[in-house]
Design an enzyme around this catalytic site. Structure first.
Site, PDB file in Angstrom:
ATOM      1  N   GLY A  99       0.717  -1.018   0.164  1.00 55.05           N
ATOM      2  CA  GLY A  99       0.065  -0.467  -0.008  1.00 55.05           C
ATOM      3  C   GLY A  99       1.376   1.085   0.135  1.00 55.05           C
ATOM      4  N   SER A 100       2.156   1.230   0.969  1.00 54.82           N
ATOM      5  CA  SER A 100       2.807   2.624   0.388  1.00 54.82           C
ATOM      6  C   SER A 100       3.442   2.853  -0.433  1.00 54.82           C
ATOM      7  CB  SER A 100       3.454   1.908   1.905  1.00 54.82           C
ATOM      8  OG  SER A 100       3.342   2.266   3.275  1.00 54.82           O
ATOM      9  N   ASN A 121      -8.304   3.648   8.992  1.00 53.79           N
ATOM     10  CA  ASN A 121      -6.673   2.755   9.046  1.00 53.79           C
ATOM     11  C   ASN A 121      -6.875   2.852  11.328  1.00 53.79           C
ATOM     12  OD1 ASN A 121      -5.694   5.056   8.770  1.00 53.79           O
ATOM     13  ND2 ASN A 121      -3.952   3.747   9.686  1.00 53.79           N
ATOM     14  N   GLN A 135      -7.230  -0.383   4.342  1.00 55.79           N
ATOM     15  CA  GLN A 135      -8.556  -0.406   4.846  1.00 55.79           C
ATOM     16  C   GLN A 135      -9.921  -1.165   4.010  1.00 55.79           C
ATOM     17  OE1 GLN A 135      -7.449  -1.750   8.083  1.00 55.79           O
ATOM     18  NE2 GLN A 135      -5.470  -0.778   7.745  1.00 55.79           N
ATOM     19  N   SER A 173      -3.738  -3.252  -0.230  1.00 57.10           N
ATOM     20  CA  SER A 173      -2.424  -4.522   0.100  1.00 57.10           C
ATOM     21  C   SER A 173      -2.670  -5.703   0.486  1.00 57.10           C
ATOM     22  CB  SER A 173      -2.087  -3.256   1.251  1.00 57.10           C
ATOM     23  OG  SER A 173      -0.693  -4.252   1.921  1.00 57.10           O
ATOM     24  N   HIS A 215      -1.303  -7.823   3.208  1.00 59.54           N
ATOM     25  CA  HIS A 215      -1.612  -8.514   3.557  1.00 59.54           C
ATOM     26  C   HIS A 215      -2.949  -7.750   4.682  1.00 59.54           C
ATOM     27  CE1 HIS A 215       0.449  -4.929   6.592  1.00 59.54           C
ATOM     28  NE2 HIS A 215       0.733  -4.161   5.177  1.00 59.54           N
ATOM     29  N   THR A 227      11.287  -7.943 -11.252  1.00 62.14           N
ATOM     30  CA  THR A 227      11.312  -8.806 -11.843  1.00 62.14           C
ATOM     31  C   THR A 227      10.032  -9.704 -10.975  1.00 62.14           C
ATOM     32  OG1 THR A 227      13.373 -10.129 -11.577  1.00 62.14           O
ATOM     33  CG2 THR A 227      12.204 -11.594 -11.291  1.00 62.14           C
ATOM     34  N   CYS A 248       2.469   1.722  11.535  1.00 61.58           N
ATOM     35  CA  CYS A 248       3.164   2.374  11.134  1.00 61.58           C
ATOM     36  C   CYS A 248       4.116   3.763  12.239  1.00 61.58           C
ATOM     37  CB  CYS A 248       3.055   2.995   9.493  1.00 61.58           C
ATOM     38  SG  CYS A 248       2.347   1.770   8.637  1.00 61.58           S
TER      39      CYS A 248
END
Length: 394
Positions: free
Chosen positions: A72-73, A152, A180, A200, A202, A238, A326
């Site tokens: 996401g970042s 978030n 989120q 994202s 995770h 890659t 974060c």
């Protein structure tokens, strides 16, 4: 209760077993570089495109509008920096909000140092963007609006469809950080007129280190990483094949279970909120009472300090958070809680609990009982609470 009760799913989720199973062969069996021409490797390119299709279907997008990133970042950075560069001749003004993730806020500060202007909109006491103030902030040199889909920390879901309509009306690009929200609530990029969207893996029971940026066809955006022709020459490097397989599998899993999962999480969330507010005095729910993510509960407890609360919860086997993962090492109060108008002393006593579909009523009861004891203990050690109670007795 001996097991760990994990209530920090906004920070990260556990990778689902079926996601791990889908990824494993791509570490040791199908390990070819997708850019290679021989069949042993080219099959991986087809698998990558299958995941692109899975994700695009969830958004109502085209597969070639999905670009894989490291998370996401990176997606947020790409959306802001590359758009700013590509549209600099039209203007150098960007609109966002004061409650964005730091991936947006710090990127905004980076751009400001390079000659761009950024307007950071206020929000109301529930964390909602004020649409009239958003429209009033638009200038002739505005090129981009970036507003997160759901916060978030406090879980508030923003009026994304209305924001998209405003952006379209004024001929502006609209980006949303949906890290989120993706996999938690339905999202249609066409209905909401979203031009770019960050997500994202995770956060939805996928692996860490993988995400994507949706870029609507026709949006003029520069490459973010240079060096190769991957991701249609827009994001070199890659491909993370196992990660992409994991993300696609997690996305499909999230889509298939979303309705049932949200129903369960909302039921448990509301039960948690009800018990905490009813049984722990001088407590406030942060975020919108209805327009919030299914799994998010954020409280402020007066007269206590959030770090002490987290330590005591950890000792009781409960994982929670005082805000964004974060910024967990920061001693400053949450910028989100400050933006919704909480004073420092109350913002410091915040707790974010984010559930998953596996949470049980028994576990919620245990958490609430522990919270009652811990908050009471911490308040009894607080001179501020002692002074407050003495005044109440007069």
């Amino acid at each position: 209760m001996n097991k760990v009760i994990y209530l920090d799913n906004a920070a990260t989720t556990k990778t689902a077993p079926e996601v791990v199973e889908a990824m494993l062969p791509y570490f040791t069996e199908y390990y070819g570089n997708p850019s290679s021409v021989y069949s042993f490797a080219s099959g991986n390119k087809e698998k990558i495109n299958e995941q692109r299709e899975r994700i695009a279907e969830m958004l109502g997008a085209a597969p070639n509008e999905i670009y894989f990133t490291a998370g996401g970042s990176e997606s947020d950075n790409w959306a802001l920096k590359a758009t700013a560069e590509a549209y600099a001749e039209k203007g150098k003004h960007i609109i966002t909000t004061k409650i964005e993730h730091h991936a947006i806020l710090h990127t905004g500060e980076y751009l400001q140092k390079r000659g761009y202007e950024v307007t950071y909109l206020d929000v109301d006491e529930n964390g909602l963007v004020k649409l009239d103030e958003l429209e009033a902030a638009i200038r002739p040199d505005t090129i981009l609006i970036s507003v997160m889909f759901a916060n978030n920390e406090i879980g508030t879901i923003e009026p994304i469809k209305e924001i998209g309509a405003i952006a379209k009306k004024h001929g502006l690009l609209f980006h949303t950080d949906a890290v989120q929200a993706f996999g938690q609530v339905p999202i249609d990029v066409n209905e909401c007129q979203i031009d770019m969207l960050s997500a994202s893996g995770h956060k939805l029971n996928g692996p860490k280190g993988i995400g994507f940026l949706y870029i609507r066809k026709g949006v003029k955006i520069r490459s973010f990483i240079h060096g190769g022709a991957q991701e249609r020459k827009r994001r070199a490097g890659t491909e993370n094949v196992p990660g992409i397989i994991g993300l696609g599998t997690a996305a499909a899993r999230a889509a298939a279970t979303m309705e049932e999962r949200a129903k369960k999480e909302i039921e448990m969330r509301d039960y948690l909120i009800s018990r905490v507010l009813d049984e722990i005095p001088y407590t406030k729910l942060n975020g919108h009472p209805e327009k919030r993510l299914p799994n998010n509960a954020n409280f402020s407890f007066r007269f206590i300090e959030g770090e002490s609360l987290l330590i005591r919860l950890d000792m009781a086997g409960i994982c929670g958070s005082s805000g964004s993962a974060c910024t967990s090492g920061s001693l400053d109060p949450s910028h989100v809680l400050m933006a919704i108008g909480l004073p420092h002393e109350i913002a410091h006593g915040s707790l974010r609990l984010t559930l998953n579909e596996e949470i049980t009523r028994e576990e919620i009861d245990y958490v609430v009982e522990q919270l009652k004891t811990i908050v009471s203990d911490l308040r009894n050690m607080s001179p501020l609470y002692e002074d407050f109670m003495k005044k109440q007795e007069k």
